[in-house]
Design a protein around this motif. Structure first.
Motif, mmCIF file in Angstrom:
data_model
loop_
_atom_site.group_PDB
_atom_site.id
_atom_site.type_symbol
_atom_site.label_atom_id
_atom_site.label_comp_id
_atom_site.label_asym_id
_atom_site.label_seq_id
_atom_site.Cartn_x
_atom_site.Cartn_y
_atom_site.Cartn_z
ATOM 1 N N MET A 44 0.042 1.998 9.900
ATOM 2 C CA MET A 44 -0.354 3.161 9.108
ATOM 3 C C MET A 44 0.502 3.276 7.850
ATOM 4 O O MET A 44 -0.012 3.551 6.764
ATOM 5 N N LYS A 45 1.827 3.061 7.994
ATOM 6 C CA LYS A 45 2.702 3.105 6.825
ATOM 7 C C LYS A 45 2.268 2.090 5.771
ATOM 8 O O LYS A 45 2.221 2.379 4.577
ATOM 9 N N ASN A 46 1.959 0.885 6.219
ATOM 10 C CA ASN A 46 1.547 -0.155 5.277
ATOM 11 C C ASN A 46 0.185 0.149 4.659
ATOM 12 O O ASN A 46 -0.056 -0.146 3.486
ATOM 13 N N SER B 108 -1.093 -6.058 7.807
ATOM 14 C CA SER B 108 -0.848 -4.883 8.643
ATOM 15 C C SER B 108 -1.782 -3.734 8.249
ATOM 16 O O SER B 108 -2.357 -3.058 9.106
ATOM 17 N N ALA B 109 -1.937 -3.513 6.942
ATOM 18 C CA ALA B 109 -2.823 -2.451 6.454
ATOM 19 C C ALA B 109 -4.278 -2.716 6.844
ATOM 20 O O ALA B 109 -5.019 -1.801 7.221
ATOM 21 N N ALA C 121 4.475 -9.021 0.701
ATOM 22 C CA ALA C 121 3.163 -8.512 0.298
ATOM 23 C C ALA C 121 2.084 -8.938 1.286
ATOM 24 O O ALA C 121 1.250 -8.118 1.713
ATOM 25 N N ASP C 122 2.093 -10.190 1.658
ATOM 26 C CA ASP C 122 1.079 -10.694 2.588
ATOM 27 C C ASP C 122 1.161 -9.983 3.936
ATOM 28 O O ASP C 122 0.134 -9.629 4.539
ATOM 29 N N ASP D 102 -6.992 -0.431 8.905
ATOM 30 C CA ASP D 102 -8.333 -0.188 8.373
ATOM 31 C C ASP D 102 -9.393 -0.589 9.400
ATOM 32 O O ASP D 102 -10.380 0.140 9.607
ATOM 33 N N ALA D 103 -9.180 -1.718 10.058
ATOM 34 C CA ALA D 103 -10.134 -2.187 11.071
ATOM 35 C C ALA D 103 -10.195 -1.246 12.269
ATOM 36 O O ALA D 103 -11.248 -1.107 12.908
#
Length: 667
Positions: A301-303, A221-222, A215-216, A226-227
């Motif tokens: 992107m997947k995450n 990665s997500a 999860a972390d 976003d950044a």
């Protein structure tokens, strides 16, 4: 363009009155006025004693004004639906019967808790099984139709330069935080909020049976993806300029935005053929799309997709998902508790069937006498506005004539629409005894709504459609239809009542009416003609003069300290122009009535902006809301009216005094 506080598709650009949430109507009714403050702080004079005793409910971030009225309506409708859902659902006509089924399904938390993450897992597995762009492109159209997130989106709305026909638009994705500015200049809000969101997202992944370490890693990665998006999307201030949304491109050129997504194949799969044109709302984002989305960022992107899918589903799953999923929004707004289960089910059902519940509310609680009286008031406001345009001293003759044509063509809807939106008839709920669960029903509803939207491409625009439920305490101006709408729910005290004086009503709903009319001539609305088309009908000289007046309005509000920050005059200029025009015209209309009383008028104006909010919510609105804070809307605008000074004998040295040369008068 709206009267309530708040904030892309064009639907979000209808100019409503404000964008605040619901409040609790069970508040102290200390309405006594502190007359000693009238010359120094109108808002505090009218609302200060109420504010001292008012309590913000634990599941809300604000209370007062609009919010209390909404809460009263919610209680009435929840009581009604509870009585009705005990009856045979199929004894009611659709879509009302389907709404009752959804309300019942959403309340079954025993079933939702037993299902846990199971309804969601097939969607997560589908994302996990994508290994490269070839895999994704092979199923991209189905991916969009199903409702999976992507780093871009399509939507169909009226062509801004030909609003009789629906066109295709492309937009960018939402950021994790409310606005791009949160990511810039070492904004302390980023360091306060991102850790809360990070923890929330990790906990949701664990609830979906990922290990804590997995999860972390997924969340980090997500966040990286976003950044990468953040620098390339518009801020709230930039988005407030509607005309900058209109960037038409040949679809063949737009398809070159990405070397990795097959956008032509996607369009063929969604629309049956490749559209000739697409209107790009954020061209800078799509110019950077290859930089953001590529082989190196594929896993991020997947995450990002995994995180987005889980987060958007939390309201349809178990109570643990719902509570955890609301943690970040509560931190953002200062709410102490999540919405109670039953109320959340009510919001879900009536939010999905907004026109259906609005039709029920208006027909039961809104009378024909009030409708006729309100329509009379609107016609009075339009007459006042027309007289002002005809006698305007700074508009040239050609521009003035065209402004009057636009006003004469202004559409008016009061109470509720003639018919419920046909889309809501397409929503079919599979109940629990037939194998249905809330998540799958809501997913299917989303798919039906998206298909309905895409089917409108190239079709005539339905100019009778309401973009707001009749049970919403709000009002709006739609610049693309040149239309003002006053739902039944706002037509109650303190905005409007047959028991109030005409001056009180003009200080409430009259100012709201004229506010919406003013949006037709604010810095955005003035760019659209009488049919709602983006079409400059101003002479160069007139527009330059108007811009100077708008700059004065920007200066009047810009930098005012509030909630530990400062008001952004550019972000709020459209709504401030509408407030100024609305209050001024309502003041004139009130004076035209035989029983006019300007004391009542100004007192009720201040009362309707009554609001007590958490510091977090005030700061959020300050960053993203196109409206000035409610307290300042009450106080600053009256300073521009000469009648305010004579009514309360305000003189130089008083807190409410503004030099005549600094008073902003546009409409």
């Amino acid at each position: 363009m709206n009267i309530r506080q708040g904030g892309i598709s064009l639907k979000k650009l209808i100019v409503k009155a404000t964008e605040a949430e619901d409040g609790d109507a069970n508040q102290p009714t200390n309405d006594s006025i502190d007359k000693s403050l009238l010359k120094d702080d109108l808002y505090q004079a009218v609302n200060g004693r109420w504010e001292k005793t008012a309590k913000i409910p634990a599941d809300h971030s604000s209370t007062g004004g609009f919010m209390d009225l909404n809460d009263n309506i919610d209680k009435e409708l929840m009581h009604d639906l509870d009585d009705l859902k005990a009856k045979n659902k199929d004894s009611f006509e659709a879509p009302f019967s389907e709404m009752l089924k959804l309300y019942e399904l959403a309340q079954n938390f025993k079933k939702r808790d037993a299902d846990g993450a199971d309804p969601l897992k097939p969607y997560l597995e589908k994302i996990e099984n994508i290994s490269n762009f070839a895999d994704l492109n092979g199923q991209l159209a189905d991916w969009v139709k199903t409702g999976f997130p992507l780093p871009f989106g399509f939507f169909v709305e009226p062509d801004m330069k030909n609003t009789q026909v629906n066109a295709l638009f492309a937009n960018s994705p939402s950021l994790f935080l409310p606005d791009r500015t949160y990511y810039e200049n070492n904004n302390p809000a980023y360091n306060q909020l991102m850790p809360v969101l990070t923890k929330t997202l990790s906990q949701l992944l664990v609830l979906a049976d990922y290990s804590s370490n997995e999860a972390d890693e997924i969340v980090e990665s997500a966040k990286k993806f976003d950044a990468a998006i953040a620098p390339h999307v518009k801020s709230a201030e930039e988005s407030a300029d509607y005309s900058k949304m209109y960037n038409p491109q040949k679809f063949s050129e737009f398809a070159k935005s990405s070397s990795h997504f097959d956008l032509t194949k996607l369009a063929d799969g969604l629309f049956g053929k490749t559209p000739e044109q697409i209107i790009v709302t954020e061209p800078k984002y799509f110019e950077a799309l290859d930089e953001i989305v590529n082989e190196d960022s594929f896993q991020d992107m997947k995450n990002w997709m995994l995180v987005g899918t889980i987060y958007s589903a939390t309201g349809y799953l178990s109570e643990e998902f719902r509570q955890t999923g609301s943690t970040f929004s509560r931190a953002l707004s200062g709410k102490k508790e999540a919405t109670p289960q039953k109320k959340s089910a009510f919001y879900l059902a009536t939010g999905t069937f907004g026109q259906t519940i609005g039709d029920y509310y208006a027909k039961k609680y809104f009378g024909p006498k009030a409708k006729a009286d309100v329509e009379h008031m609107v016609r009075n406001m339009i007459s006042v506005y027309k007289n002002r345009l005809q006698n305007n001293t700074w508009l040239g003759e050609d521009t003035r004539k065209k402004a009057i044509v636009k006003l004469d063509k202004l559409g008016l809807h009061v109470g509720y629409p003639d018919h419920i939106d046909q889309l809501e008839y397409k929503y079919k709920i599979t109940p629990e005894n037939e194998g249905g669960n809330l998540f799958n029903n809501m997913t299917r509803i989303g798919q039906v709504a998206l298909a309905d939207n895409y089917a409108k491409l190239g079709q005539p625009v339905d100019r009778t459609k309401w973009e707001m439920s009749a049970s919403t305490v709000n009002a709006y101006y739609d610049p693309f239809k040149n239309l003002i709408v006053f739902p039944a729910a706002i037509l109650q005290a303190p905005f409007y009542s047959l028991d109030q004086t005409s001056s009180q009503n003009y200080g409430g709903i009259g100012a709201v009416m004229a506010h919406e009319i003013s949006h037709a001539f604010d810095n955005n609305g003035s760019l659209f003609d009488e049919m709602g088309n983006l079409n400059n009908w101003w002479t160069k000289e007139d527009h330059e003069y108007f811009t100077k007046l708008a700059d004065k309005m920007i200066k009047e509000f810009d930098g005012i300290p509030f909630a530990g920050g400062k008001v952004n005059g550019k972000l709020t200029v459209s709504e401030n122009i509408a407030d100024a025009g609305g209050l001024s015209c309502a003041n004139e209309a009130a004076k035209n009535e035989q029983d006019y009383n300007l004391y009542d008028f100004f007192i009720n104006w201040a009362k309707v902006w009554r609001m007590k909010a958490t510091t977090q919510y005030k700061q959020l609105l300050l960053n993203i809301d196109v409206h000035a804070p409610a307290e300042l809307r009450a106080n600053v605008q009256v300073k521009n009216l000469d009648d305010f000074y004579s009514t309360f004998e305000v003189k130089s040295g008083d807190g409410m005094y503004l030099k005549p040369e600094d008073r902003v008068k546009i409409w």
